[in-house]
Structures are given as structure tokens and as C-alpha cells.
Write a protein that holds these residues in place. Sequence first.
Motif, PDB file in Angstrom:
ATOM      1  N   THR A  80       0.844  -1.179   0.000  1.00 33.68           N
ATOM      2  CA  THR A  80       0.000   0.000   0.000  1.00 33.68           C
ATOM      3  C   THR A  80       0.887   1.239   0.000  1.00 33.68           C
ATOM      4  O   THR A  80       2.115   1.151   0.002  1.00 33.68           O
ATOM      5  CB  THR A  80      -0.941  -0.007   1.220  1.00 33.68           C
ATOM      6  OG1 THR A  80      -1.858   1.079   1.100  1.00 33.68           O
ATOM      7  CG2 THR A  80      -0.147   0.132   2.520  1.00 33.68           C
ATOM      8  N   VAL A  81       0.245   2.403   0.024  1.00 28.85           N
ATOM      9  CA  VAL A  81       0.985   3.670  -0.006  1.00 28.85           C
ATOM     10  C   VAL A  81       0.914   4.296   1.372  1.00 28.85           C
ATOM     11  O   VAL A  81      -0.168   4.417   1.954  1.00 28.85           O
ATOM     12  CB  VAL A  81       0.371   4.633  -1.049  1.00 28.85           C
ATOM     13  CG1 VAL A  81       1.179   5.913  -1.116  1.00 28.85           C
ATOM     14  CG2 VAL A  81       0.311   3.959  -2.413  1.00 28.85           C
ATOM     15  N   THR A  82       2.061   4.681   1.900  1.00 28.93           N
ATOM     16  CA  THR A  82       2.095   5.265   3.236  1.00 28.93           C
ATOM     17  C   THR A  82       1.474   6.659   3.235  1.00 28.93           C
ATOM     18  O   THR A  82       1.328   7.304   2.193  1.00 28.93           O
ATOM     19  CB  THR A  82       3.528   5.370   3.761  1.00 28.93           C
ATOM     20  OG1 THR A  82       4.225   6.345   2.980  1.00 28.93           O
ATOM     21  CG2 THR A  82       4.234   4.026   3.685  1.00 28.93           C
ATOM     22  N   ARG A  83       1.136   7.135   4.434  1.00 32.68           N
ATOM     23  CA  ARG A  83       0.563   8.473   4.551  1.00 32.68           C
ATOM     24  C   ARG A  83       1.523   9.539   4.044  1.00 32.68           C
ATOM     25  O   ARG A  83       1.137  10.490   3.360  1.00 32.68           O
ATOM     26  CB  ARG A  83       0.212   8.762   6.013  1.00 32.68           C
ATOM     27  CG  ARG A  83      -1.013   8.039   6.513  1.00 32.68           C
ATOM     28  CD  ARG A  83      -1.347   8.502   7.923  1.00 32.68           C
ATOM     29  NE  ARG A  83      -2.496   7.793   8.452  1.00 32.68           N
ATOM     30  CZ  ARG A  83      -2.980   7.989   9.674  1.00 32.68           C
ATOM     31  NH1 ARG A  83      -2.388   8.856  10.487  1.00 32.68           N
ATOM     32  NH2 ARG A  83      -4.031   7.312  10.086  1.00 32.68           N
ATOM     33  N   VAL A  93       2.620  12.870  -2.841  1.00 33.83           N
ATOM     34  CA  VAL A  93       1.956  12.792  -4.146  1.00 33.83           C
ATOM     35  C   VAL A  93       0.886  13.872  -4.269  1.00 33.83           C
ATOM     36  O   VAL A  93       0.719  14.503  -5.322  1.00 33.83           O
ATOM     37  CB  VAL A  93       1.333  11.395  -4.344  1.00 33.83           C
ATOM     38  CG1 VAL A  93       0.448  11.365  -5.580  1.00 33.83           C
ATOM     39  CG2 VAL A  93       2.432  10.345  -4.458  1.00 33.83           C
ATOM     40  N   LYS A  94       0.150  14.107  -3.165  1.00 29.10           N
ATOM     41  CA  LYS A  94      -0.884  15.148  -3.173  1.00 29.10           C
ATOM     42  C   LYS A  94      -0.274  16.522  -3.426  1.00 29.10           C
ATOM     43  O   LYS A  94      -0.821  17.329  -4.175  1.00 29.10           O
ATOM     44  CB  LYS A  94      -1.627  15.146  -1.833  1.00 29.10           C
ATOM     45  CG  LYS A  94      -2.797  16.120  -1.762  1.00 29.10           C
ATOM     46  CD  LYS A  94      -3.920  15.707  -2.674  1.00 29.10           C
ATOM     47  CE  LYS A  94      -5.124  16.595  -2.491  1.00 29.10           C
ATOM     48  NZ  LYS A  94      -6.232  16.242  -3.412  1.00 29.10           N
ATOM     49  N   ARG A 110       1.531   9.479   0.339  1.00 25.81           N
ATOM     50  CA  ARG A 110       0.300  10.070  -0.200  1.00 25.81           C
ATOM     51  C   ARG A 110       0.349  11.595  -0.104  1.00 25.81           C
ATOM     52  O   ARG A 110      -0.070  12.300  -1.020  1.00 25.81           O
ATOM     53  CB  ARG A 110      -0.911   9.544   0.559  1.00 25.81           C
ATOM     54  CG  ARG A 110      -1.276   8.113   0.242  1.00 25.81           C
ATOM     55  CD  ARG A 110      -2.604   7.740   0.883  1.00 25.81           C
ATOM     56  NE  ARG A 110      -2.889   6.321   0.689  1.00 25.81           N
ATOM     57  CZ  ARG A 110      -3.421   5.818  -0.426  1.00 25.81           C
ATOM     58  NH1 ARG A 110      -3.723   6.623  -1.428  1.00 25.81           N
ATOM     59  NH2 ARG A 110      -3.656   4.519  -0.519  1.00 25.81           N
TER      60      ARG A 110
END
Length: 417
Positions: free
Chosen positions: A2-5, A11-12, A8
Amino acid sequence: MTVTRAARALVKAVETEAIAAQKVEYRNKILRIQGVFAPPLSNFELSRGFDLGDNEAGVSAIGRYVSASGRLSRARPDTATRALIDAVVDGAVLIACQRAAVPGAKRQVLICDAHDASRLGADWELRNVSGGPVPERRTNLQAVNWEDDELWDMGASPKAAAPRSARLAEATLTPRYLGPFDVAPVGLGCMRLSSPGRPDRQTAISVIHAALDCGTRLLDTADTYAEDEHDLHHNHALLREALATWDGPRAEVVVMSKVGMLRRGPRYVPCGRPEHIVAAARESMEALGQGPLSVLALHAVDPRVPLDETCDALAQLVNEGIARHIGLCNAKRDQVEQALETVPLVSVQNACSPFEPKDLESGLVAWLASRGIAYVAHSPIGGHRRHGKAGQDPTLTSDPAMSGPQAALAWVIGMAP
């Protein structure tokens, strides 16, 4: 997997930066396209030309794309519209604008190729935005029957012929832009309807109605337009009653209100404290009774308060939905540049007239126009102290067809890039 916080969030941030860059890029391209015609194409006209239509609130898609509002920071053209904008800017397709059949009416815009353009009548202006050549066209005034050619749907029917008095009024009221709003170039400054020596209430309301009936769509007000500190929001209450009793298209009217002043008897004292700005704006919205303020402007820069702190409060009001758009008043270029680091601006309102042309001579008017920021001239015939000069100036009174004040107003209207 999965993608870690953290990933994320990174990326945001990248996504937000990319969207912002794309918005600026296409905003500049849209302004370039609009500016190839005089007067520039309105957001509404170009939206119709691009076949984008309007949303339920009547706001044009182009208006959303060029808006610097934080609320619309992610609004930018989709892939197909970006491709169309690129094609127009690159000269792969041409853009044409048909003169309005009735003065003041919305113009019709067509995006076409060279073959289609060659069939346009002489009542169409044709542009290659890239600066390349345009095809020769017919010279008669016979317009192409686009309905028979099934090239496009003209949308709304042209306005019916108006009485002569209305046509004369509309001829001088070609739409201008103020952020996402199309407004006439002549607004009504409402200060003297509420300040000492003001007319009675019914006369004041009649003045507002008369201005709206003549095509004015911008009303300029402030919380301190009153006799003194005990009479605040008098002008807001006046506008609220005038708009409620006007039988015209209320949705077209833009109210620009200002905060950032205190009253000390007859004196106006700048106050840019964040807590004052926020409280005054909320009270103004309540006094006007029309929901969020369309345009909220800082009345004057307070030299005792850092401008970025004042602008933080203005940005907060946009985020809270108290105001839709922000402007500055009585500001210099360096103050405008400083404010832009904190909050997007749709307008700058300074004194400008034939007797006070400094903003035109300094290049401020052109600089603002290049950034899509509307320049709003207050005191266009000289203001309270100089208005009498307009009727005595030999240059302004040299044309027998108009009075000195009318000539001064025409000078201000015509100065825009």
C-alpha cells in the motif's frame, strides 16, 4: 502493498503543484485569446464560442478557468478544451467574432478552419492568434446562414430591438470583466447616498434604480458609507432595499463592498487589524442580506498593520465562504504585488481621472490588465474636490455633443488597454 501516509501527502503536493501550474498556463492562454478583439471577449462570449455553456448559477466555464479564487483553484479546462485552446493559440484554427446586432448585446464567437473562415461575411472579425495569415473573405455584409450549413447552434436568440434611449445607453456599456463577472464599464459609487448631506431615502433608491435601468451592473459600497460611526452599514441597508424593489435582472448585479476603515465622526481612519477585517465583513454580509459578498475589497492599506496579516484575514473570509473574491483599494503596485503573495485579487480600485492619471502613466493599469486583474477607477470626474473642474476644462468641454463630466467619464472608459 500500500501507499504510506507520507507518500500520499507527497503525491498530493505534487498533484496540487501540477494543477496550479496548468491553471496558470491556460489562464494566460485564455486571456491572450480574449485580448485579440477590442473590446476583449467576455468570459461568457468565449465560453459560448467554445461550446462550454454555463453552470446552474450562470457562471461561464471560462470564468471558472481564469478565476484566481482559492475556491476555484482546481478548476481548469479538461483535456478536450485544453486541446481546443492550444489549437487557437497555435493558429491551427482561427477565431472569429461577429459584431453585435444590437449595441451592448453579447457577441457571437466562432472557432473555424481556413475554409470556413473564407465564407464569413464582412460583419465578422477574424483573427489568427499566433499572428499568422488569415484567408481572404467575402466583402459584402451578407452573413452566412449557419443554421442551414449545420455548423453550429447559435444558442440564445439575439436581443430584440430596443427603444432609442436604451440603445444609446447600451452603446457605451460594452461588458468588461471583474473576475468571473461581466459588468458594464460604468459602475455606481454609492458613498454620497449615505454620507453627510445625503438625499432622502426614496431619492437615493431612485438613483440606484435609474443606474441599474441604464445598464449599470456594478454597485460600489462600504460598511463605513454613513454619516458617522453610529450610522454604519447605512449604505448596505439602502442597497438591500433598492435591489429588493428593483424589477430588473437582479442576478446580473455585482455588489463590491469594502472593509478596512473606521469612522471617527466625519473622518475615515484605516484599520487593517485581522479581527476588525473579519468582523466587519461578516456584519456587511448580514447587512446586505444576499449571501456571500461577491467582491470584498480592502478599503485602504493600514500602515500600522503588516499587509500580509490583513491579507491573511481576507483569505480566511474566502475560505469561510463570507466573500467570493478579493480586491484592493487605494493601493500602489508594490502593495498589490505583496498582497498577491497571500490572496488572489480580482480588482484594484484607485482614483483615476483626466486630473489624476498617474496609474495610467505609471503603467499600473496595463500591468494589472496583463494579469487579468480589473482596474476600477473611483472619482472618474474628479471626485468630491475636483468634479467642478470637468465642466470648466477647455479640452473636456470642446465637444458640443457632450458635457465636461461626460467627456471625463469617456476618457476613463477609453483608457483601458
